[in-house]
Design a protein around this motif. Structure first.
Motif, PDB file in Angstrom:
ATOM      1  N   GLY A 179       0.888  -1.407   0.052  1.00  0.00           N
ATOM      2  CA  GLY A 179       0.001  -0.141   0.030  1.00  0.00           C
ATOM      3  C   GLY A 179       0.609   1.289  -0.115  1.00  0.00           C
ATOM      4  N   ARG A 180       2.156   1.323   0.617  1.00  0.00           N
ATOM      5  CA  ARG A 180       2.783   2.356   0.657  1.00  0.00           C
ATOM      6  C   ARG A 180       3.780   2.425  -0.546  1.00  0.00           C
ATOM      7  NH1 ARG A 180       6.895   2.045   5.001  1.00  0.00           N
ATOM      8  NH2 ARG A 180       7.350   4.364   4.229  1.00  0.00           N
ATOM      9  N   GLY A 181       4.066   1.463  -1.419  1.00  0.00           N
ATOM     10  CA  GLY A 181       4.753   1.511  -2.790  1.00  0.00           C
ATOM     11  C   GLY A 181       6.230   1.176  -2.411  1.00  0.00           C
ATOM     12  N   ILE A 182       6.476   0.595  -1.238  1.00  0.00           N
ATOM     13  CA  ILE A 182       7.955   0.394  -1.029  1.00  0.00           C
ATOM     14  C   ILE A 182       8.173  -0.836  -1.489  1.00  0.00           C
ATOM     15  CG2 ILE A 182       7.862   1.851   1.078  1.00  0.00           C
ATOM     16  CD1 ILE A 182       8.154  -0.885   2.764  1.00  0.00           C
ATOM     17  N   PRO A 183       9.614  -1.132  -1.608  1.00  0.00           N
ATOM     18  CA  PRO A 183       9.820  -2.505  -2.124  1.00  0.00           C
ATOM     19  C   PRO A 183       9.845  -3.650  -1.344  1.00  0.00           C
ATOM     20  CG  PRO A 183      11.679  -1.055  -2.641  1.00  0.00           C
ATOM     21  CD  PRO A 183      10.626  -0.279  -1.682  1.00  0.00           C
ATOM     22  N   VAL A 184       9.145  -4.716  -2.123  1.00  0.00           N
ATOM     23  CA  VAL A 184       8.721  -5.961  -1.149  1.00  0.00           C
ATOM     24  C   VAL A 184       9.892  -7.179  -2.023  1.00  0.00           C
ATOM     25  CG1 VAL A 184       7.181  -7.651  -0.213  1.00  0.00           C
ATOM     26  CG2 VAL A 184       6.716  -5.224  -0.431  1.00  0.00           C
ATOM     27  N   ALA A 236       3.463 -14.504  -3.515  1.00  0.00           N
ATOM     28  CA  ALA A 236       3.702 -14.193  -4.872  1.00  0.00           C
ATOM     29  C   ALA A 236       2.620 -13.309  -5.498  1.00  0.00           C
ATOM     30  CB  ALA A 236       4.215 -14.862  -5.664  1.00  0.00           C
ATOM     31  N   ARG A 237       1.480 -13.916  -5.132  1.00  0.00           N
ATOM     32  CA  ARG A 237       0.202 -13.371  -5.971  1.00  0.00           C
ATOM     33  C   ARG A 237      -0.217 -11.942  -5.082  1.00  0.00           C
ATOM     34  NH1 ARG A 237      -1.486 -18.956  -6.382  1.00  0.00           N
ATOM     35  NH2 ARG A 237      -2.577 -18.698  -4.256  1.00  0.00           N
ATOM     36  N   ARG A 238       0.025 -11.824  -3.848  1.00  0.00           N
ATOM     37  CA  ARG A 238      -0.432 -10.817  -3.112  1.00  0.00           C
ATOM     38  C   ARG A 238      -0.038  -9.322  -3.257  1.00  0.00           C
ATOM     39  NH1 ARG A 238      -2.687 -12.509   1.861  1.00  0.00           N
ATOM     40  NH2 ARG A 238      -3.256 -10.611   3.145  1.00  0.00           N
ATOM     41  N   LEU A 294       6.015  -7.136  -7.050  1.00  0.00           N
ATOM     42  CA  LEU A 294       7.032  -8.009  -6.187  1.00  0.00           C
ATOM     43  C   LEU A 294       8.418  -8.293  -6.640  1.00  0.00           C
ATOM     44  CD1 LEU A 294       6.838  -9.606  -3.380  1.00  0.00           C
ATOM     45  CD2 LEU A 294       6.360 -11.438  -4.891  1.00  0.00           C
ATOM     46  N   ILE A 295       9.390  -8.478  -6.108  1.00  0.00           N
ATOM     47  CA  ILE A 295      10.718  -8.771  -6.494  1.00  0.00           C
ATOM     48  C   ILE A 295      10.828 -10.169  -5.977  1.00  0.00           C
ATOM     49  CG2 ILE A 295      13.169  -8.622  -6.552  1.00  0.00           C
ATOM     50  CD1 ILE A 295      12.442  -5.539  -6.061  1.00  0.00           C
ATOM     51  N   ILE A 321       9.683  -8.297 -10.725  1.00  0.00           N
ATOM     52  CA  ILE A 321      11.055  -8.608 -10.934  1.00  0.00           C
ATOM     53  C   ILE A 321      11.541  -9.944 -10.452  1.00  0.00           C
ATOM     54  CG2 ILE A 321      13.680  -8.083 -11.202  1.00  0.00           C
ATOM     55  CD1 ILE A 321      11.603  -5.928 -12.092  1.00  0.00           C
ATOM     56  N   VAL A 322      11.985 -10.758 -11.241  1.00  0.00           N
ATOM     57  CA  VAL A 322      12.279 -12.174 -10.779  1.00  0.00           C
ATOM     58  C   VAL A 322      13.956 -12.431 -11.053  1.00  0.00           C
ATOM     59  CG1 VAL A 322      12.109 -14.842 -11.013  1.00  0.00           C
ATOM     60  CG2 VAL A 322      10.095 -13.223 -11.400  1.00  0.00           C
ATOM     61  N   ALA A 323      14.690 -12.698 -10.132  1.00  0.00           N
ATOM     62  CA  ALA A 323      16.145 -12.955  -9.942  1.00  0.00           C
ATOM     63  C   ALA A 323      16.347 -14.658  -9.730  1.00  0.00           C
ATOM     64  CB  ALA A 323      16.658 -12.020  -9.058  1.00  0.00           C
TER      65      ALA A 323
END
Length: 267
Positions: free
Chosen positions: A83-88, A109-111, A115-116, A160-162
């Motif tokens: 909700g805050r838009g910070i990286p997860v 992953a769906r939530r 998501l990274i 993103i997926v690493a």
């Protein structure tokens, strides 16, 4: 922005990274983040995880030692962070080992849109419902085998997926990069893979292009591994040398030593 600029930005910001991680990784992850220039917080209690996510600059979720209260804390904190838009950043440890782990990781992953996800090849394959040759938390699959799954997952989540391995692979579903730095010694010290999740989160703070930030984070980590191995190749001394290298590597060194290939995902 160059990789070196991304590192300089991290050190200037000193971001507060909240980590809901496993018991094995806590101390290593905290030390790695401190060495890089970030500020770690190991806040996982269900009663406060979501509230703390309102203060943090980034959030990491690691399912290495899952249990119901921690999983609920992850979901609640992820909702606030999203909700805050910070990286997860999600580390789906041994996602294919049991149905419980698979379901937890797929739900997380769906939530979180955007998501990274950072995992080994077997974890990424399992997370997308594909068969894998996982050996517990260790990958039994090569990175290349998981590249199509990584692209599909990035497109499905908008994130993103690493995929980590001998040659790391990063994609946002449209762009892709391969990082050819690193050292086998990095696999001989427990929790260094888990700790990388925090580095990815710290690099992503304040960056509009989280794909590039993720690539920069993996390149930084791998270059530090190479530098540490040159001085301290054995596992015990390497663990200390790696922390020193994370602290010592300069933005100029990172730009000079990073071996990264960028490309677009084939149609």
């Amino acid at each position: 922005m160059t990789f070196g600029n991304a590192l300089a930005s991290l050190r200037a910001r000193r971001p507060l990274v909240q980590n809901i991680t496993n018991f094995v990784a806590m101390q290593t992850m905290a030390n790695v983040l401190l060495a890089a220039g970030a500020s770690p917080a190991m806040v996982h209690a269900r009663e406060e995880a979501a509230e703390f996510a309102g203060l943090a600059h980034a959030l990491t979720l690691n399912t290495g030692t899952p249990e119901p209260d921690w999983v609920a804390a992850m979901a609640a904190a992820a909702d606030v962070a999203s909700g805050r838009g910070i990286p997860v950043v999600l580390d789906p440890v041994a996602a294919g080992a049991t149905a419980y782990r698979r379901d937890i990781n797929m739900a997380l992953a769906r939530r979180v849109p955007g998501l990274i996800v950072k995992g080994n090849a077997s974890e990424i394959l399992a997370l997308t419902g594909r068969d894998s040759a996982a050996k517990g938390p260790d990958s039994g699959d090569g990175v290349q085998a998981a590249e199509p799954a990584a692209v599909a997952l990035a497109r499905a989540t908008g994130g993103i997926v690493a995929v980590t391995g001998a040659v790391d692979f990063v994609t946002d579903g449209q762009r892709q990069a391969r990082i050819r730095n690193g050292s086998p010694a990095m696999t001989q010290v427990t929790a260094l893979g888990c700790a990388l999740t925090g580095i990815v989160a710290a690099f992503a703070v304040g960056q509009d292009d989280r794909f590039h930030a993720t690539v920069a984070a993996l390149a930084y980590y791998a270059v530090a591994g190479e530098l540490a191995t040159a001085v301290s190749p054995l596992p015990g001394s390497f663990a200390v040398g790696f922390l020193n290298a994370l602290s010592d590597v300069t933005p100029t060194q990172l730009d000079a030593l990073a071996l990264v290939e960028f490309d677009h995902v084939p149609l």
